[in-house]
Design an enzyme around this catalytic site. Sequence first.
Site, short mmCIF file in Angstrom:
data_model
loop_
_atom_site.label_atom_id
_atom_site.label_comp_id
_atom_site.label_asym_id
_atom_site.label_seq_id
_atom_site.Cartn_x
_atom_site.Cartn_y
_atom_site.Cartn_z
N ALA A 64 -6.83 -5.92 5.68
CA ALA A 64 -8.07 -5.86 5.18
C ALA A 64 -8.19 -4.65 4.24
O ALA A 64 -7.49 -3.72 4.51
CB ALA A 64 -9.19 -5.64 6.36
N GLY A 109 -4.72 -7.43 8.72
CA GLY A 109 -5.43 -8.77 8.21
C GLY A 109 -4.35 -9.51 7.63
O GLY A 109 -4.57 -10.80 7.60
N GLU A 112 -2.62 -10.93 10.41
CA GLU A 112 -3.50 -12.35 10.98
C GLU A 112 -3.56 -13.37 10.24
O GLU A 112 -3.88 -14.63 10.84
CB GLU A 112 -4.97 -11.42 11.35
N GLU A 132 -3.72 -1.36 13.04
CA GLU A 132 -4.99 -1.05 13.24
C GLU A 132 -5.24 0.43 13.96
O GLU A 132 -6.16 1.32 13.66
CB GLU A 132 -5.91 -2.29 13.68
N1 CO8 Z 1 -6.59 -1.77 1.78
C1 CO8 Z 1 -6.92 -0.82 0.56
N2 CO8 Z 1 -5.96 -0.69 -0.22
C2 CO8 Z 1 -4.77 -0.83 0.05
C3 CO8 Z 1 -4.31 -1.40 1.28
C4 CO8 Z 1 -5.14 -1.86 2.10
N3 CO8 Z 1 -5.01 -2.43 3.31
N4 CO8 Z 1 -2.87 -1.34 1.49
C5 CO8 Z 1 -2.53 -0.87 0.08
N5 CO8 Z 1 -3.44 -0.41 -0.58
C6 CO8 Z 1 -3.71 0.25 -1.69
C7 CO8 Z 1 -3.23 1.71 -1.92
O1 CO8 Z 1 -4.26 2.48 -1.50
C8 CO8 Z 1 -2.54 1.90 -3.22
O2 CO8 Z 1 -3.69 1.94 -4.21
P1 CO8 Z 1 -3.72 3.23 -5.32
O3 CO8 Z 1 -2.55 2.82 -6.17
O4 CO8 Z 1 -5.10 2.90 -6.01
O5 CO8 Z 1 -3.34 4.47 -4.78
C9 CO8 Z 1 -1.91 0.43 -3.72
O6 CO8 Z 1 -2.51 -0.45 -2.67
C10 CO8 Z 1 -0.64 0.44 -3.26
O7 CO8 Z 1 -0.15 0.93 -2.20
P2 CO8 Z 1 0.69 2.34 -1.95
O8 CO8 Z 1 0.70 3.23 -2.95
O9 CO8 Z 1 0.35 2.77 -0.40
O10 CO8 Z 1 2.22 1.69 -1.49
P3 CO8 Z 1 3.54 1.83 -0.81
O11 CO8 Z 1 4.52 0.94 -1.24
O12 CO8 Z 1 3.45 3.30 -0.76
O13 CO8 Z 1 3.03 1.36 0.68
C11 CO8 Z 1 2.04 0.01 2.53
C12 CO8 Z 1 2.99 0.12 0.81
C13 CO8 Z 1 3.06 0.33 3.37
C14 CO8 Z 1 1.63 -1.46 2.74
C15 CO8 Z 1 0.90 0.92 2.32
O14 CO8 Z 1 0.17 0.50 1.30
C16 CO8 Z 1 0.09 0.70 3.72
O15 CO8 Z 1 0.38 1.22 4.54
N6 CO8 Z 1 -0.95 0.01 3.57
C17 CO8 Z 1 -2.01 -0.28 4.45
C18 CO8 Z 1 -1.46 -1.09 5.28
C19 CO8 Z 1 -2.52 -1.17 6.74
O16 CO8 Z 1 -2.80 -0.19 7.34
N7 CO8 Z 1 -2.98 -2.38 6.95
C20 CO8 Z 1 -4.13 -2.69 7.91
C21 CO8 Z 1 -5.26 -2.46 7.54
S1 CO8 Z 1 -6.73 -2.47 8.82
C22 CO8 Z 1 -6.71 -4.21 8.88
O17 CO8 Z 1 -6.27 -5.04 8.08
C23 CO8 Z 1 -7.86 -4.66 9.77
C24 CO8 Z 1 -7.89 -6.16 10.03
C25 CO8 Z 1 -9.21 -6.53 10.71
C26 CO8 Z 1 -10.56 -6.12 10.03
C27 CO8 Z 1 -11.79 -6.38 10.58
C28 CO8 Z 1 -13.00 -6.36 10.03
C29 CO8 Z 1 -14.00 -5.19 10.69
#
Ligand code: CO8
Length: 258
Positions: A64, A109, A112, A132
């Site tokens: 998400a 997400g 999921e 999460e």
């Molecule tokens: N949300 C928003 N932006 C994201 C997300 C995300 N989940 N994942 C990546 N991005 C963005 C980064 O911020 C980055 O943006 P920018 O270029 O503007 O800086 C761009 O995508 C590229 O990402 P990275 O530079 O981080 O790329 P890497 O190759 O270095 O890393 C990863 C890739 C490992 C996937 C890394 O981006 C990461 O860890 N992302 C987050 C993963 C995560 O924690 N996901 C879980 C999120 S929480 C969730 O999903 C909860 C679901 C239930 C919600 C319930 C509602 C209340």
Amino acid sequence: MENVILKKEGNIGVLTISRPCALNALDFKTLVELDKVLDELEGDESLYVLIITGDGEKSFVAGADISQMKDMNPIQARNFSILGNKVFKKIENLRIPTIAAVNGYALGGGCELALACDIRIACEGAKFGQPEVGLGITPGFGGTQRLTRIVGLAKAKELIFTGEIIDANEALRIGLVNKIVKKEELMEAALKLARKIASNAPIAVMLAKSSINKGYQMDIDTAVMYETEVFSQCFSTEDQKDAMIAFLEKRKVEKFKN
Ligand code: CO8
């Protein structure tokens, strides 16, 4: 639609989540678009199977959208979770089978979303996880429930409590994915599986999905009674008559009608 692309290849739909700026992370707008497209798909009788994938080389769906969740209060978070769960429930209950073609990160997400699909095929290099708790939240789009049902209580607890990211091989080993293929072969493998499903009697496939999904929520006696209802409904289809006559005449059905 900006973030969701639907293409049709014969009777197979391919739905791509496309938000390259955030590795296809699901924000409010993308979930609303998905919700709309799923309503269209539910009414489209020309489609027999749906494939869901992510745009680009790197990510299926990276979760998400964290930037959107950052400032949410509990009520906004609740509404976001309700919307996500409504969309994922629609995927789970879609009358046709769904295949997640996991082309990279399937985190939070994103994992999921894959779990809400009927079958998961991953490319080599795909990564799965529910990170999460590292962000101070719990899975909120069904992860605590669907992951548990798919990989079992102990493994789901381990993955969710640690937030560990696992690779495709580990995902295969624990039954989180059905199959791993080379990255460049992912879509063809998903299409091949979809075509195989679509080559069977479509109403029988849909009823089988309903019997499995609904029965899974019931006690075994009620579930088996439901199966009997579903099984008997097949006998009102032309496909059942045609296929059984064809078998007895030692030939194949040329094309299922229903
Ligand atoms: N949300 C928003 N932006 C994201 C997300 C995300 N989940 N994942 C990546 N991005 C963005 C980064 O911020 C980055 O943006 P920018 O270029 O503007 O800086 C761009 O995508 C590229 O990402 P990275 O530079 O981080 O790329 P890497 O190759 O270095 O890393 C990863 C890739 C490992 C996937 C890394 O981006 C990461 O860890 N992302 C987050 C993963 C995560 O924690 N996901 C879980 C999120 S929480 C969730 O999903 C909860 C679901 C239930 C919600 C319930 C509602 C209340």
